[in-house]
Design a protein around this motif. Structure first.
Motif, PDB file in Angstrom:
ATOM      1  N   ASP A   1       8.106 -23.222   7.038  1.00 22.75           N
ATOM      2  CA  ASP A   1       6.898 -23.548   6.279  1.00 22.75           C
ATOM      3  C   ASP A   1       5.883 -22.408   6.300  1.00 22.75           C
ATOM      4  O   ASP A   1       4.937 -22.406   5.510  1.00 22.75           O
ATOM      5  N   ILE A   2       6.053 -21.457   7.217  1.00 25.15           N
ATOM      6  CA  ILE A   2       5.116 -20.344   7.385  1.00 25.15           C
ATOM      7  C   ILE A   2       5.928 -19.059   7.490  1.00 25.15           C
ATOM      8  O   ILE A   2       6.997 -19.029   8.097  1.00 25.15           O
ATOM      9  N   LYS A   3       5.401 -17.987   6.894  1.00 25.93           N
ATOM     10  CA  LYS A   3       6.096 -16.701   6.952  1.00 25.93           C
ATOM     11  C   LYS A   3       5.089 -15.574   7.146  1.00 25.93           C
ATOM     12  O   LYS A   3       4.058 -15.528   6.470  1.00 25.93           O
ATOM     13  N   ILE A   4       5.399 -14.684   8.073  1.00 25.50           N
ATOM     14  CA  ILE A   4       4.636 -13.454   8.251  1.00 25.50           C
ATOM     15  C   ILE A   4       5.644 -12.313   8.319  1.00 25.50           C
ATOM     16  O   ILE A   4       6.608 -12.369   9.082  1.00 25.50           O
ATOM     17  N   GLU A   5       5.415 -11.294   7.504  1.00 21.68           N
ATOM     18  CA  GLU A   5       6.331 -10.150   7.489  1.00 21.68           C
ATOM     19  C   GLU A   5       5.551  -8.880   7.198  1.00 21.68           C
ATOM     20  O   GLU A   5       4.635  -8.873   6.370  1.00 21.68           O
ATOM     21  N   ALA A   6       5.904  -7.806   7.906  1.00 25.19           N
ATOM     22  CA  ALA A   6       5.291  -6.499   7.684  1.00 25.19           C
ATOM     23  C   ALA A   6       6.391  -5.450   7.649  1.00 25.19           C
ATOM     24  O   ALA A   6       7.345  -5.509   8.426  1.00 25.19           O
ATOM     25  N   ASN A   7       6.239  -4.485   6.738  1.00 25.91           N
ATOM     26  CA  ASN A   7       7.228  -3.418   6.582  1.00 25.91           C
ATOM     27  C   ASN A   7       6.518  -2.086   6.417  1.00 25.91           C
ATOM     28  O   ASN A   7       5.491  -2.004   5.741  1.00 25.91           O
ATOM     29  N   VAL A   8       7.065  -1.056   7.035  1.00 28.04           N
ATOM     30  CA  VAL A   8       6.554   0.309   6.899  1.00 28.04           C
ATOM     31  C   VAL A   8       7.751   1.201   6.603  1.00 28.04           C
ATOM     32  O   VAL A   8       8.798   1.085   7.245  1.00 28.04           O
TER      33      VAL A   8
ATOM     34  N   PHE B   1       4.433   7.332   1.778  1.00 26.50           N
ATOM     35  CA  PHE B   1       4.367   6.344   2.847  1.00 26.50           C
ATOM     36  C   PHE B   1       4.117   4.991   2.185  1.00 26.50           C
ATOM     37  O   PHE B   1       3.144   4.820   1.450  1.00 26.50           O
ATOM     38  N   ALA B   2       5.017   4.038   2.390  1.00 21.39           N
ATOM     39  CA  ALA B   2       4.904   2.717   1.756  1.00 21.39           C
ATOM     40  C   ALA B   2       4.823   1.642   2.828  1.00 21.39           C
ATOM     41  O   ALA B   2       5.506   1.728   3.856  1.00 21.39           O
ATOM     42  N   SER B   3       4.002   0.634   2.579  1.00 19.29           N
ATOM     43  CA  SER B   3       3.878  -0.470   3.530  1.00 19.29           C
ATOM     44  C   SER B   3       3.670  -1.781   2.775  1.00 19.29           C
ATOM     45  O   SER B   3       3.234  -1.786   1.625  1.00 19.29           O
ATOM     46  N   ARG B   4       4.006  -2.876   3.452  1.00 18.59           N
ATOM     47  CA  ARG B   4       3.887  -4.197   2.826  1.00 18.59           C
ATOM     48  C   ARG B   4       3.540  -5.232   3.887  1.00 18.59           C
ATOM     49  O   ARG B   4       4.018  -5.170   5.014  1.00 18.59           O
ATOM     50  N   LEU B   5       2.713  -6.194   3.495  1.00 18.28           N
ATOM     51  CA  LEU B   5       2.384  -7.335   4.346  1.00 18.28           C
ATOM     52  C   LEU B   5       2.528  -8.612   3.532  1.00 18.28           C
ATOM     53  O   LEU B   5       1.968  -8.718   2.438  1.00 18.28           O
ATOM     54  N   ILE B   6       3.296  -9.563   4.058  1.00 21.77           N
ATOM     55  CA  ILE B   6       3.486 -10.866   3.410  1.00 21.77           C
ATOM     56  C   ILE B   6       2.994 -11.956   4.357  1.00 21.77           C
ATOM     57  O   ILE B   6       3.382 -11.991   5.532  1.00 21.77           O
ATOM     58  N   VAL B   7       2.153 -12.832   3.833  1.00 19.32           N
ATOM     59  CA  VAL B   7       1.706 -14.001   4.588  1.00 19.32           C
ATOM     60  C   VAL B   7       1.819 -15.219   3.671  1.00 19.32           C
ATOM     61  O   VAL B   7       1.187 -15.264   2.612  1.00 19.32           O
ATOM     62  N   GLY B   8       2.643 -16.159   4.050  1.00 16.93           N
ATOM     63  CA  GLY B   8       2.826 -17.380   3.266  1.00 16.93           C
ATOM     64  C   GLY B   8       2.691 -18.603   4.147  1.00 16.93           C
ATOM     65  O   GLY B   8       3.215 -18.628   5.264  1.00 16.93           O
ATOM     66  N   VAL B   9       1.977 -19.604   3.625  1.00  5.97           N
ATOM     67  CA  VAL B   9       1.744 -20.837   4.391  1.00  5.97           C
ATOM     68  C   VAL B   9       1.952 -22.030   3.479  1.00  5.97           C
ATOM     69  O   VAL B   9       1.378 -22.096   2.383  1.00  5.97           O
ATOM     70  N   GLY B  10       2.788 -22.958   3.916  1.00  6.15           N
ATOM     71  CA  GLY B  10       2.961 -24.216   3.206  1.00  6.15           C
ATOM     72  C   GLY B  10       2.466 -25.361   4.059  1.00  6.15           C
ATOM     73  O   GLY B  10       2.829 -25.464   5.243  1.00  6.15           O
ATOM     74  N   LEU B  11       1.631 -26.222   3.489  1.00  3.05           N
ATOM     75  CA  LEU B  11       1.072 -27.347   4.238  1.00  3.05           C
ATOM     76  C   LEU B  11       1.622 -28.648   3.669  1.00  3.05           C
ATOM     77  O   LEU B  11       1.093 -29.182   2.685  1.00  3.05           O
ATOM     78  N   PRO B  12       2.700 -29.183   4.245  1.00  2.00           N
ATOM     79  CA  PRO B  12       3.199 -30.490   3.808  1.00  2.00           C
ATOM     80  C   PRO B  12       2.336 -31.596   4.411  1.00  2.00           C
ATOM     81  O   PRO B  12       1.885 -31.488   5.553  1.00  2.00           O
TER      82      PRO B  12
ATOM     83  N   TYR C   1       0.861  -1.191   0.000  1.00  2.00           N
ATOM     84  CA  TYR C   1       0.000   0.000   0.000  1.00  2.00           C
ATOM     85  C   TYR C   1       0.891   1.232   0.000  1.00  2.00           C
ATOM     86  O   TYR C   1       1.834   1.336   0.798  1.00  2.00           O
ATOM     87  N   PHE C   2       0.602   2.164  -0.920  1.00  2.00           N
ATOM     88  CA  PHE C   2       1.396   3.383  -1.044  1.00  2.00           C
ATOM     89  C   PHE C   2       0.472   4.593  -0.896  1.00  2.00           C
ATOM     90  O   PHE C   2      -0.578   4.663  -1.533  1.00  2.00           O
ATOM     91  N   HIS C   3       0.891   5.530  -0.061  1.00  2.00           N
ATOM     92  CA  HIS C   3       0.105   6.756   0.153  1.00  2.00           C
ATOM     93  C   HIS C   3       1.024   7.953  -0.016  1.00  2.00           C
ATOM     94  O   HIS C   3       2.040   8.088   0.678  1.00  2.00           O
TER      95      HIS C   3
END
Length: 760
Positions: A658-665, A595-606, A585-587
């Motif tokens: 296997d799982i990732k959560i990341e947020a950046n501002v 103002f720039a922000s990012r959210l990453i959510v990744g899930v792997g189900l083995p 998201y960019f404002h």
């Protein structure tokens, strides 16, 4: 005098010199410091008056001398380097970086007042009056303009043509989407845009020769209550051609056109379906343009089809230039012949690329690519590209000193500019769909540790639904990674053979050299409007789902936890479902800050044949494009602490999950010239689905307690062809430290990142 005191004195002298730029003015001269516009009307809201004043100030000329933090640096350079010489350093500085003084005598108050008054009248203030004057001090002066706006005139009603001619009916048919709304203020710019809108709509309906200038907007301002009526009409002087609907007759394509060609050679046209191909020597198959020629003989001329066809020709691949022409079939005909003149690139090319890079893990690397490209491999616009590459990543310091990484390989890609499938989505927009086949091999050698052979292949489709939405569907993705050799040092590190008794095994190291075999489809979707610079708010979203051996695993009853390990083609296969999501998201907080922000959510189900994702599909975190206060791949999973296994001379394993959560501002202000700054905060981590032998690595409801946090600052140098980025990140929260010690700031642990491009 101390070193720091000398710097302060030098800086003070510079600032005083910059501030005293007026001392170089001749007697009677005054430096122009800018203009101010005051709005005087009690009926205008303060916020509207302020916005109107800001808009009018942009029209004032000349502009005063530029300044940085109030200091006229360019003017100071000009004064300090004035010379009669036409060469030398002083002349170069004077002409390159200096700026002569802008004097108040160069300000034309009457002309500026007229321009402001005209703009106000165009924005509904028909009775506006503007006067200008100068207000001065001893050596400086500014211009002050006083605008008495009077009442703003509003639109009462808009009338479209009532005539029975086709052109009148067509113009009236556009009324539903008019920009002219009753109750809005009169605005000349809106009226001009309304003419363009009507013309664009008529071009969709066959009025090829119509133009915005054929429309007239009559304004009646005699209505009581400061209102206007607007009458939309077609000028009586409009030519008959502009009022005629044109259809397409014949379509001709010249695939090997050059400027030397002067004859149309219509007698040599070879018809294919609805278009004709004309060329002396056959360079393409006739079907190549079936995806690009969107207009049809007998169809009404349509500007969208016209523009989309041109874009498709350009994006087809083999052609450097595309020229388009429409001609009347005859003087009394309402039909058009269409001509496309295509100038091809050289069919084959060879390119050498030399790249340099550095990472936050203290690696310095280089890569060489040799690219061979055939832009029209099988005369159907197919792009065949073969890339040979080799790279080195050498660490001259840090935890992995001496364990360098070398890679070499080959990648072959064949891209068809169309769908190779009996079933495919409708694609009649400006974008060419592609079918892609990729084959690749990479040899990875981590010095002193291991060598891996990696094979990959994919087949699928990529297409754009519109300017915002892109789809990528791979029917098949295949990856096979096989260890070629593993050193005893690495094997001992897995088992911790030389560590104190009771030291647990290091499964992260074992997972790197495990055989990996994935086979399955993937689908990715991207939405973005970030290229539209006029937006205050813009977003980017990318989502992807990947599968591996799901049906085959179910059929064979694969269950590794139950001892039922299955194989495919003699190799144990990986089975999983993987979901990835990234949203940005960019404002715009101003004309020169974002103002720039990012959210990453990744899930792997083995599942089934796997207990964790294969290493090549796992998530990683840290580094110049992620958490910048932590080295790349050095964090996680969860609160697991890998340092207990590291001794002098050991190497730092790459941590994965296997799982990732990341947020950046990130706040990105423009500082000056090509330099932008950045203030950022990053947070996130990776986790395993199951703990295994790494305590604290599993994802659970208390995952927030495992988040790492960093903050920092950076500079970006926009060099047009690329953006050079430097970031200094400071860890603020380290999840593998004991409870109560995780939050803390210590500049000794700062991580410097050097990278190309923005992190997101």
């Amino acid at each position: 005098m101390s070193k720091h005191l000398r710097y302060i004195v030098i800086l003070s002298v510079f600032l005083l010199s910059a501030c005293s730029a007026t001392k170089y003015l001749a007697p009677g001269q005054k430096l122009y410091t800018g203009g101010e516009v005051k709005i005087q009307d009690k009926d205008i809201k303060k916020s509207d008056a302020s916005a109107l004043s800001d808009e009018l100030q942009l029209l004032l000329r000349p502009k005063p001398n530029g300044s940085i933090l109030g200091l006229r640096v360019k003017l100071w350079i000009y004064n300090k380097t004035r010379t009669k010489k036409t060469k030398g350093l002083a002349h170069w500085l004077n002409t390159k970086f200096g700026e002569p003084p802008v004097l108040v005598s160069s300000v034309d108050l009457e002309k500026n007042s007229g321009i402001l008054q005209n703009r106000l009248q165009n924005k509904s203030y028909f009775q506006a009056q503007v006067t200008g004057d100068t207000v001065g001090k001893k050596k400086t002066a500014k211009a002050v303009y006083t605008a008495v706006t009077g009442p703003g005139y509003k639109i009462r009603k808009v009338m479209f043509p009532q005539g029975k001619e086709n052109i009148d009916t067509a113009v009236a048919g556009t009324a539903a989407k008019t920009f002219l709304k009753p109750g809005d203020n009169y605005n000349l710019d809106v009226i001009k845009n309304e003419r363009l809108r009507i013309d664009a709509r008529l071009k969709e309906e066959g009025y090829y020769y119509f133009a915005p200038e054929n429309l007239i907007m009559r304004v009646d301002s005699s209505i009581a209550g400061h209102q206007v009526d607007i009458f939309v009409a077609v000028k009586r002087s409009t030519a008959d051609k502009a009022k005629t609907i044109y259809t397409i007759d014949n379509i001709y394509v010249y695939p090997s056109y050059s400027l030397r060609d002067t004859s149309l050679n219509l007698d040599k046209a070879q018809k294919y379906r609805w278009y004709n191909i004309i060329e002396k020597r056959k360079t393409v198959n006739s079907y190549i343009f079936a995806n690009t020629v969107l207009m049809r003989p007998g169809g009404v001329y349509n500007r969208t089809e016209h523009n989309n066809s041109l874009n498709r020709f350009v994006n087809l691949g083999p052609y450097k230039f595309v020229k388009n022409r429409f001609e009347d079939v005859s003087t009394d005909s309402s039909k058009l012949n269409v001509f496309y003149f295509l100038t091809p690139y050289k069919k084959k090319s060879l390119q050498l690329e030399i790249l340099g890079r550095t990472t936050s893990a203290n690696y310095t690397g280089s890569q060489i690519n040799i690219n061979w490209l055939n832009r029209n491999a099988f005369k159907g616009g197919e792009a065949l590209k073969v890339t040979l590459f080799g790279s080195t990543d050498v660490q001259v310091g840090g935890d992995n000193n001496g364990f360098n990484v070398y890679q070499a390989g080959i990648t072959t890609t064949l891209s068809w500019p169309r769908f190779i499938s009996p079933i495919y989505p409708k694609a009649d927009n400006a974008y060419i769909p592609h079918t892609n086949l990729t084959l690749g091999y990479t040899l990875v050698n981590r010095q002193k540790l291991y060598t891996l052979n990696s094979f990959n292949a994919s087949f699928g489709y990529q297409w754009k639904e519109n300017v915002h939405r892109t789809h990528e569907l791979n029917i098949l993705n295949v990856t096979f990674v096989n260890p070629q050799s593993v050193s005893q040092l690495y094997l001992d590190s897995i088992s911790n053979k030389n560590k104190p008794p009771g030291t647990p095994r290091n499964p992260a190291l074992q997972h790197v050299i495990d055989k990996q075999f994935t086979l399955g489809p993937s689908y990715g979707y991207t939405f973005t409007n970030t290229t539209e610079d006029y937006r205050t708010n813009s977003i980017y979203y990318n989502g992807k789902v990947s599968l591996s051996n799901n049906i085959y695993g179910l059929i064979t009853g694969a269950d590794t936890t139950g001892g039922k390990v299955r194989k495919l083609f003699g190799a144990i296969f990986n089975q999983y479902v993987k979901l990835e999501n990234e949203i940005r998201y960019f404002h715009k907080t101003g004309p020169n800050s974002t103002f720039a922000s990012r959210l990453i959510v990744g899930v792997g189900l083995p599942y089934g044949n796997s207990t964790q994702l294969p290493y090549s599909q796992q998530f990683f975190i840290g580094g110049p494009n992620s958490l910048r206060g932590f080295q790349a791949r050095s964090l996680g999973p969860g609160s697991y602490d890998p340092r207990a296994l590291i001794q002098s001379g050991d190497f730092l394993p790459d941590e994965s999950g296997d799982i990732k959560i990341e947020a950046n501002v990130e706040y990105r202000p423009k500082l000056f010239s090509i330099v932008r700054g950045a203030l950022f905060v990053d947070a996130g981590n990776i986790w395993l689905l199951h703990t295994g032998s790494r305590p604290g690595s599993a994802f659970n409801k208390n995952f927030v307690n495992n988040l790492a946090v960093d903050a920092g600052f950076g500079l970006r140098f926009d060099l047009s062809v690329l953006v050079l980025r430097t970031d200094m990140g400071y860890p603020l929260r380290t999840p593998y430290l004991p409870e109560g010690q995780r939050w803390g700031f210590n500049s000794r642990y700062a991580v410097f990142n050097l990278a190309i491009g923005y992190p997101f």
